[in-house]
Motif scaffolding. Structure first.
Motif, PDB file in Angstrom:
ATOM      1  N   MET A   1       1.962   3.341   6.334  1.00 20.71           N
ATOM      2  CA  MET A   1       2.796   2.710   5.319  1.00 20.71           C
ATOM      3  C   MET A   1       2.299   1.335   4.941  1.00 20.71           C
ATOM      4  N   THR A   2       1.376   0.766   5.734  1.00 21.34           N
ATOM      5  CA  THR A   2       0.887  -0.558   5.413  1.00 21.34           C
ATOM      6  C   THR A   2      -0.409  -0.519   4.622  1.00 21.34           C
ATOM      7  N   LEU A  17       4.315  -3.603   2.820  1.00 26.98           N
ATOM      8  CA  LEU A  17       4.594  -2.178   2.710  1.00 26.98           C
ATOM      9  C   LEU A  17       4.523  -1.783   1.242  1.00 26.98           C
ATOM     10  N   LEU A  38       6.686   0.660  11.615  1.00 28.93           N
ATOM     11  CA  LEU A  38       6.233   0.709  10.232  1.00 28.93           C
ATOM     12  C   LEU A  38       4.949   1.514  10.059  1.00 28.93           C
TER      13      LEU A  38
END
Length: 217
Positions: A1-2, A17, A38
């Motif tokens: 997601m990063t 993000l 994350l």
């Protein structure tokens, strides 16, 4: 997601993000252990959303995290798998705490086992600067993350673990605000969408569609 954000927000605390449509925003969950969450979609890890696919991905995450720069990290395949197991336990613990539920013993066992290993070691250079000791391993990284979780879930902010109130969001964070009333993962995302909805609800004509927010999710 990063990975893959099309635009980088202004520098600041937290990780960058992106929404499913590629809009970038910065989110600070308030703790190292919550930053590990994350690396996948909350609640499940479909392969195309998995950010920890190989050991190098865990190294990259450590470099993006709130840990100080310059960590000479080496991660093996078994350590990567243990990172995913720890992440799953942390996600369930975080959701339980945000909802006022008890923590599952199986999950706290995972955290305690990871925390029992020696953590990352900080050293001081002859010039008086802080640095990382050489030969840092994935096991030491996971110990540091797990110890951060122990501090969070047993410390003064244990009852301040929150879940974003937006219905379409599952991000969690530590509410460190003085009044303890933080509601959104990020004002630049869910907070602004709530403002748009509230404005439309106030200004929409009778019978109009005031429930759909502008922007993307």
């Amino acid at each position: 997601m990063t990975e893959g954000a099309t635009e980088t927000p202004e520098p600041g605390p937290g990780l960058v993000l992106r929404t499913p449509r590629g809009r970038a925003f910065r989110f600070d969950p308030g703790a190292l252990c919550l930053e590990l969450l994350l690396t996948s979609d909350p609640g499940g890890v479909p392969w195309h959303l998995e950010a920890l696919r190989e050991p190098a991905d865990l190294v990259r995450w450590a470099g993006e995290s709130r840990l100080p720069d310059g960590l000479p990290l080496v991660v093996g395949g078994e350590e990567l798998e243990r990172a995913r197991v720890l992440r799953g336990a942390l996600w369930r613990m975080t959701r339980a705490r945000a909802r006022g539920e008890d923590l599952a013993p199986a999950d706290t066992d995972v955290v305690n086992e990871a925390a029992a290993a020696p953590p990352l070691l900080a050293v001081m250079t002859p010039t008086g600067h802080r640095a990382w000791a050489p030969a840092a391993t994935g096991t030491a990284l996971l110990s540091t993350v797990a110890r951060d979780a122990v501090n969070l879930f047993t410390g003064p902010h244990a009852r301040r673990v929150r879940e974003c109130e937006a219905l379409e969001c599952a991000l969690h964070f530590v509410d460190t605000s003085r009044p303890g009333r933080r509601r959104w993962c990020a004002m630049g995302r869910c907070g602004n969408r709530h403002k748009v909805r509230a404005h439309r609800a106030r200004t929409a004509p009778p019978g109009g569609d005031a429930g759909r927010a502008e922007g993307e999710t």
